[in-house]
Design an enzyme around this catalytic site. Structure first.
Site, short mmCIF file in Angstrom:
data_model
loop_
_atom_site.label_atom_id
_atom_site.label_comp_id
_atom_site.label_asym_id
_atom_site.label_seq_id
_atom_site.Cartn_x
_atom_site.Cartn_y
_atom_site.Cartn_z
N ARG A 7 44.85 -4.29 -21.16
CA ARG A 7 45.46 -3.34 -20.24
C ARG A 7 45.57 -1.95 -20.84
NH1 ARG A 7 48.90 -3.97 -16.19
NH2 ARG A 7 48.32 -1.79 -16.05
N ARG A 63 31.55 5.19 -15.92
CA ARG A 63 30.09 5.08 -15.88
C ARG A 63 29.40 6.15 -16.72
NH1 ARG A 63 30.82 4.47 -10.36
NH2 ARG A 63 31.00 2.29 -9.85
N CYS A 75 37.36 0.05 -8.22
CA CYS A 75 38.54 0.91 -8.04
C CYS A 75 39.39 0.36 -6.89
CB CYS A 75 38.12 2.33 -7.69
SG CYS A 75 37.24 3.19 -8.99
N GLU A 78 46.82 1.35 -6.31
CA GLU A 78 47.99 0.65 -6.84
C GLU A 78 49.01 0.46 -5.71
OE1 GLU A 78 49.91 -1.36 -9.77
OE2 GLU A 78 48.00 -0.33 -10.09
N ARG A 90 45.51 3.11 -13.91
CA ARG A 90 45.66 1.88 -14.69
C ARG A 90 44.31 1.19 -14.81
NH1 ARG A 90 51.61 -0.22 -12.78
NH2 ARG A 90 52.32 1.84 -12.18
N TYR A 108 48.58 2.77 -23.69
CA TYR A 108 49.33 3.50 -22.67
C TYR A 108 49.49 4.93 -23.15
CZ TYR A 108 50.12 -0.95 -20.49
OH TYR A 108 49.92 -2.16 -19.88
N ARG A 116 55.03 -0.01 -20.07
CA ARG A 116 55.11 -1.17 -20.96
C ARG A 116 55.52 -0.72 -22.36
NH1 ARG A 116 52.79 -6.18 -19.91
NH2 ARG A 116 54.09 -6.67 -21.71
#
Length: 122
Positions: A7, A63, A75, A78, A90, A108, A116
């Protein structure tokens, strides 16, 4: 070899095409660096942006990275949860690896560190 989820997230100051692309590239480059990723080991990548961002597809930035044009990218928007972190990008990288889950470095950046704090590296 197992498929692991890796992540990461970042934020941008405004809904601007170049800012979205720059921040996405920065995030992906840091994920690759921190985890010593060979693009050939990447199975797929899911990228999401909060609904307040729509000036660019973050997959376009990925890409452009060397070797990433063949990686399946998707894509999505959220979930729009009231009070959630605005202007965030994210990523979930599906990676073939011998590493244990606790050996992966989740990245992050910017304001996204608050998403997080238990695993954020900076």
């Amino acid at each position: 070899m197992k498929v692991r989820g890796l992540r990461g997230a970042t934020t941008v100051a405004r809904n601007d095409r170049e800012e979205i692309l720059r921040a996405t590239r920065e995030l992906m480059e840091e994920i690759v660096r921190a985890n010593d990723i060979d693009v050939d080991d990447v199975a797929s990548v899911i990228l999401t942006m909060t609904p307040d961002l729509n000036a660019a597809f973050p997959a376009f930035a990925v890409r452009q990275l060397p070797g990433w044009q063949w990686v399946p990218l998707m894509c999505a928007t959220e979930i729009n949860v009231p009070g959630s972190l605005p202007r965030s990008i994210r990523v979930l990288v599906h990676l073939n690896t011998e590493k244990r889950q606790d050996e992966l470095v989740h990245v992050y950046l910017g304001e996204a560190v608050q998403l997080r704090p238990d695993i954020a590296t900076r």
